[in-house]
Design a protein around this motif. Sequence first.
Motif, PDB file in Angstrom:
ATOM      1  N   THR A  26      -5.608  -0.926  10.228  1.00 27.06           N
ATOM      2  CA  THR A  26      -6.916  -1.597  10.303  1.00 27.06           C
ATOM      3  C   THR A  26      -7.436  -2.015   8.938  1.00 27.06           C
ATOM      4  OG1 THR A  26      -8.091   0.521  10.182  1.00 27.06           O
ATOM      5  CG2 THR A  26      -7.533  -0.294  12.376  1.00 27.06           C
ATOM      6  N   PHE A  27      -6.653  -1.776   7.877  1.00 23.44           N
ATOM      7  CA  PHE A  27      -7.106  -2.133   6.535  1.00 23.44           C
ATOM      8  C   PHE A  27      -7.188  -3.652   6.375  1.00 23.44           C
ATOM      9  CE2 PHE A  27      -5.407   1.839   4.077  1.00 23.44           C
ATOM     10  CZ  PHE A  27      -6.274   2.634   4.805  1.00 23.44           C
ATOM     11  N   PRO A  28      -8.100  -4.144   5.535  1.00 26.68           N
ATOM     12  CA  PRO A  28      -8.150  -5.578   5.264  1.00 26.68           C
ATOM     13  C   PRO A  28      -6.966  -6.023   4.397  1.00 26.68           C
ATOM     14  CG  PRO A  28      -9.689  -4.418   3.850  1.00 26.68           C
ATOM     15  CD  PRO A  28      -9.146  -3.396   4.801  1.00 26.68           C
ATOM     16  N   ARG A  29      -6.760  -7.310   4.348  1.00 25.69           N
ATOM     17  CA  ARG A  29      -5.679  -7.872   3.527  1.00 25.69           C
ATOM     18  C   ARG A  29      -5.849  -7.484   2.063  1.00 25.69           C
ATOM     19  NH1 ARG A  29      -4.694 -13.475   1.275  1.00 25.69           N
ATOM     20  NH2 ARG A  29      -2.429 -13.798   1.328  1.00 25.69           N
ATOM     21  N   ASP A  53       1.437  -9.300  -2.616  1.00 21.92           N
ATOM     22  CA  ASP A  53       0.443  -8.579  -3.410  1.00 21.92           C
ATOM     23  C   ASP A  53      -0.746  -8.124  -2.576  1.00 21.92           C
ATOM     24  OD1 ASP A  53       1.697  -8.593  -5.938  1.00 21.92           O
ATOM     25  OD2 ASP A  53       1.133 -10.677  -6.232  1.00 21.92           O
ATOM     26  N   PHE A  54      -0.600  -8.147  -1.256  1.00 16.15           N
ATOM     27  CA  PHE A  54      -1.688  -7.781  -0.364  1.00 16.15           C
ATOM     28  C   PHE A  54      -1.233  -6.665   0.587  1.00 16.15           C
ATOM     29  CE2 PHE A  54      -2.296 -12.156  -1.679  1.00 16.15           C
ATOM     30  CZ  PHE A  54      -3.633 -12.204  -2.024  1.00 16.15           C
ATOM     31  N   PHE A  55      -2.119  -6.307   1.518  1.00 13.84           N
ATOM     32  CA  PHE A  55      -1.807  -5.362   2.596  1.00 13.84           C
ATOM     33  C   PHE A  55      -1.305  -4.009   2.077  1.00 13.84           C
ATOM     34  CE2 PHE A  55      -1.300  -9.550   4.701  1.00 13.84           C
ATOM     35  CZ  PHE A  55      -2.303  -9.398   5.651  1.00 13.84           C
ATOM     36  N   GLN A  56      -2.017  -3.453   1.106  1.00 11.16           N
ATOM     37  CA  GLN A  56      -1.700  -2.104   0.649  1.00 11.16           C
ATOM     38  C   GLN A  56      -1.962  -1.102   1.783  1.00 11.16           C
ATOM     39  OE1 GLN A  56      -4.301   0.329  -2.056  1.00 11.16           O
ATOM     40  NE2 GLN A  56      -2.769  -0.264  -3.582  1.00 11.16           N
ATOM     41  N   LYS A  57      -1.016  -0.182   1.987  1.00  9.22           N
ATOM     42  CA  LYS A  57      -1.143   0.830   3.024  1.00  9.22           C
ATOM     43  C   LYS A  57      -0.735   2.190   2.467  1.00  9.22           C
ATOM     44  CE  LYS A  57      -0.605  -2.206   7.042  1.00  9.22           C
ATOM     45  NZ  LYS A  57      -0.942  -3.427   6.319  1.00  9.22           N
ATOM     46  N   ILE A  58      -0.898   3.229   3.274  1.00  7.42           N
ATOM     47  CA  ILE A  58      -0.604   4.596   2.855  1.00  7.42           C
ATOM     48  C   ILE A  58       0.692   5.066   3.502  1.00  7.42           C
ATOM     49  CG2 ILE A  58      -1.479   6.948   2.668  1.00  7.42           C
ATOM     50  CD1 ILE A  58      -3.144   4.711   1.238  1.00  7.42           C
ATOM     51  N   TYR A  59       1.618   5.527   2.673  1.00  5.35           N
ATOM     52  CA  TYR A  59       2.900   6.062   3.137  1.00  5.35           C
ATOM     53  C   TYR A  59       3.064   7.494   2.636  1.00  5.35           C
ATOM     54  CZ  TYR A  59       4.734   1.654   4.958  1.00  5.35           C
ATOM     55  OH  TYR A  59       4.950   0.526   5.719  1.00  5.35           O
ATOM     56  N   CYS A  89     -10.877   3.393   0.959  1.00  6.51           N
ATOM     57  CA  CYS A  89     -10.273   2.055   0.992  1.00  6.51           C
ATOM     58  C   CYS A  89     -11.329   1.015   0.662  1.00  6.51           C
ATOM     59  CB  CYS A  89      -9.681   1.792   2.371  1.00  6.51           C
ATOM     60  SG  CYS A  89      -9.054   0.110   2.594  1.00  6.51           S
ATOM     61  N   ALA A  90     -11.110   0.256  -0.418  1.00  6.47           N
ATOM     62  CA  ALA A  90     -12.039  -0.801  -0.812  1.00  6.47           C
ATOM     63  C   ALA A  90     -11.658  -2.116  -0.150  1.00  6.47           C
ATOM     64  CB  ALA A  90     -12.031  -0.972  -2.325  1.00  6.47           C
ATOM     65  N   ASP A  91     -12.660  -2.890   0.211  1.00  6.91           N
ATOM     66  CA  ASP A  91     -12.465  -4.238   0.734  1.00  6.91           C
ATOM     67  C   ASP A  91     -12.560  -5.211  -0.432  1.00  6.91           C
ATOM     68  OD1 ASP A  91     -12.193  -6.447   2.359  1.00  6.91           O
ATOM     69  OD2 ASP A  91     -14.244  -6.386   3.125  1.00  6.91           O
ATOM     70  N   GLY A  92     -11.504  -5.235  -1.265  1.00  6.14           N
ATOM     71  CA  GLY A  92     -11.526  -6.068  -2.456  1.00  6.14           C
ATOM     72  C   GLY A  92     -12.359  -5.443  -3.556  1.00  6.14           C
ATOM     73  N   ASP A  93     -12.849  -6.295  -4.470  1.00  9.71           N
ATOM     74  CA  ASP A  93     -13.475  -5.817  -5.699  1.00  9.71           C
ATOM     75  C   ASP A  93     -14.996  -5.782  -5.662  1.00  9.71           C
ATOM     76  OD1 ASP A  93     -10.996  -5.548  -6.869  1.00  9.71           O
ATOM     77  OD2 ASP A  93     -11.009  -7.551  -7.754  1.00  9.71           O
ATOM     78  N   GLY A  94     -15.602  -5.968  -4.488  1.00  3.53           N
ATOM     79  CA  GLY A  94     -17.055  -6.062  -4.436  1.00  3.53           C
ATOM     80  C   GLY A  94     -17.793  -4.755  -4.354  1.00  3.53           C
ATOM     81  N   GLY A  95     -17.070  -3.627  -4.153  1.00  2.00           N
ATOM     82  CA  GLY A  95     -17.729  -2.332  -4.128  1.00  2.00           C
ATOM     83  C   GLY A  95     -17.994  -1.764  -2.751  1.00  2.00           C
ATOM     84  N   ASP A  96     -17.425  -2.372  -1.679  1.00  2.27           N
ATOM     85  CA  ASP A  96     -17.570  -1.848  -0.315  1.00  2.27           C
ATOM     86  C   ASP A  96     -16.347  -1.003   0.029  1.00  2.27           C
ATOM     87  OD1 ASP A  96     -19.999  -3.136   0.086  1.00  2.27           O
ATOM     88  OD2 ASP A  96     -19.039  -4.957   0.841  1.00  2.27           O
ATOM     89  N   TYR A  97     -16.581   0.198   0.591  1.00  2.00           N
ATOM     90  CA  TYR A  97     -15.496   1.132   0.881  1.00  2.00           C
ATOM     91  C   TYR A  97     -15.590   1.653   2.312  1.00  2.00           C
ATOM     92  CZ  TYR A  97     -14.835   1.310  -4.174  1.00  2.00           C
ATOM     93  OH  TYR A  97     -14.612   0.978  -5.485  1.00  2.00           O
TER      94      TYR A  97
END
Length: 708
Positions: free
Chosen positions: A239-242, A215-221, A261-269
């Motif tokens: 280089t994307f975060p987990r 459920d981690f490491f979403q990437k672009i294909y 690309c968001a670094d989780g749900d905290g609002g940092d992109y």
Amino acid sequence: MALPDVGRPSPAERRSATNTYWGESVEDPYQHLEDTKDAEQLRWSKEQSERAAKYLGGLPARAHFRRELERIVCFQAPTFFDVRLRREGGDQIFFSQKRLPPNPQPLLVTFKQVEGDRIEDRVLFNPAEAEGVPAMDWMQPSPDGTLVALSLSLGGTERGDVRVLRTETGEFLENEVAKRANSPTAGGSLAWVGERGFYYTRHPLEGEVGAEDMDFFQKIYYHELGTTSDKDLFCLGRTFPRIAECQLLMAPGGGHVVCACADGDGGDYAIYVSAGGEHPHQEGAGGWRYISGFKDNAKDTVKLSPNGARLYALSRDGAPMGKIVCFDTAELAGCSADLEAAPNLQLLRVVVAESPKAAIEDFIVTKIRLYVSCLIGGPSQVLIFDAETGSPLQAFPTPEAHVVFGLIPLPESSEGGDDIYFASMGYTAPRALQRYCAATGKVSRTALVQESPVDMSDVEAVAVFSTSKDGTQVPMTIVRKKGGGTSPCPCVLYAYGGYGISMVPAFRASLKVWLDLGGIYVVANIRGGAEYGEHWHLNGNLTKKQNCFDDFIACAQQLVSGGHTSRELLAIQGGSNGGLLMGAVMTQRPELFRAVVAQVGIFDCLRTELEPNGVFNIPEFGTVKDEAQYRALRAYSPYHNLPAPGVPLPSLLLTTGENDGRVASWQSKKFAAALQPLFAALPAERPLVLRVSYDTGHGMGTPLLKHD
């Protein structure tokens, strides 16, 4: 009226378990309820759910509420939402999801025009006619509208694969599947390259990573139509975060792809833009540019000009209320292709400066204008600026006490026009799609107006403020019958308070049932949202999360002291992060409320990060691995801060879904189990009820008549 007598629930088994954090031993006697295969957990959970069905089914007023709510929910009038506009040849074509009871899921429809008296739509996809009755996680039409990509998932899981549908026939392309495009943890997105293929978010396939990382490491294909998904090309994400969560956008004309690309749900992109040229663009071939990093405060609200020559983005860098920055895409060619180097911040220039009062939520770009939707404590205001200079233009006739959303530039915008469509609604006004004429400054309604099954002309929404513990003024809106407010009324107080999600004016026809019985409904705009910008959000997350609870308690106290309700007439409700809110205020101030409804809530704040989506939540809530954040979590975690025995507790309804991929069902189970001994000493008219649904999740994709 007598309440149902279903007896006391059997207590959950206590087992010895202790966890240690920063030298502190924390007992966890119900930790075994986290095991989905544990026999005792399965037996106990089923018993709780059966008891809940008997209790809720036997409530004296339930028959009236169910009858009235079913009449409203099943009202035979369509609601169109998620409206998209494309150009087919020289003509415009609309796509939309359409709720039309009694269909269990929204339909996908298309239509040619929205002007006039009615919509002549055609159904492209009806989930009720598909195997398993899937839910549409999202849809994305191709640029010319001849194809539509759909992410489809089953049973409320939000685990979606992409299928492609042909608009002309309403049939899916055979063997055209992009796997694992959506998840409950990271969501998903897609951007078309003409009609030949698309970029999409993809989670790991089986065998690519260990089970703990699926459920981690979403990437672009990139997927080329006519090929199998195993041929899809990796394009971006080394280089994307987990805990990456990505949104994709294609420039008009198809020259550039944008990835926020968001670094989780905290609002940092972090913002990436492809350099242009022949698709697909791959990072290994130098095809992408790194524009802004996670700590540079750009947001995922990114738009391109109609000709694709300029990119605009919402930034909160030194501007908590928001500003809009831009750069010319022609400059990308001269930028470094090293995605591990410093971002190319030198490209960005400010085009719309920060406002001291209005927090920017969204915007769109037409040929010469920027239409900027802002929030002022909840309601919207739309401002218009010159897209080149940022100079303010004429005023936009924003409806009073409404929210404005779904801004859509007309296709004519690329040919010199600047008209837009926009949706609006208020607490007493249903959703309506309207057209703004740039030449005249006038607004006209389209045929996309939600028909209400109830008359709200005798209802009003009144704005009031409360003073929180630290002196902060917190707004809330009281929805009530006109002429009310002279004596205490039964009250439902609702709030959310997290992730920068704002509580805006929303039309809910079902409220009329409650209002007609003399009740009032209140929405509190507590910190953690973004009603007053990023400061409002950041003062309600991580180690400042207690501010959310203090704000809510202050709102409840104001409603009582102001004579709007009384403690014996005050019920509170919240879900997900709002469920945590319910648990926290109930355990901190149990005497203040008579009833609590906590839906799919987080209650054990120390172990939630052990679940996949809990890891995504760390940027918002914090982690037990950081001592200061652990201390804050430990101080308010409802499961670990139960009221003392003998303290009167409000009646409590907990609801959860076994397929929930966002908040595990064990959260509600453990909280219920821990509270049961306390409720056993209370009168039967103050019950604890736990309802477990075995075929739904967090709420997304829930069939129509399961919303009870």
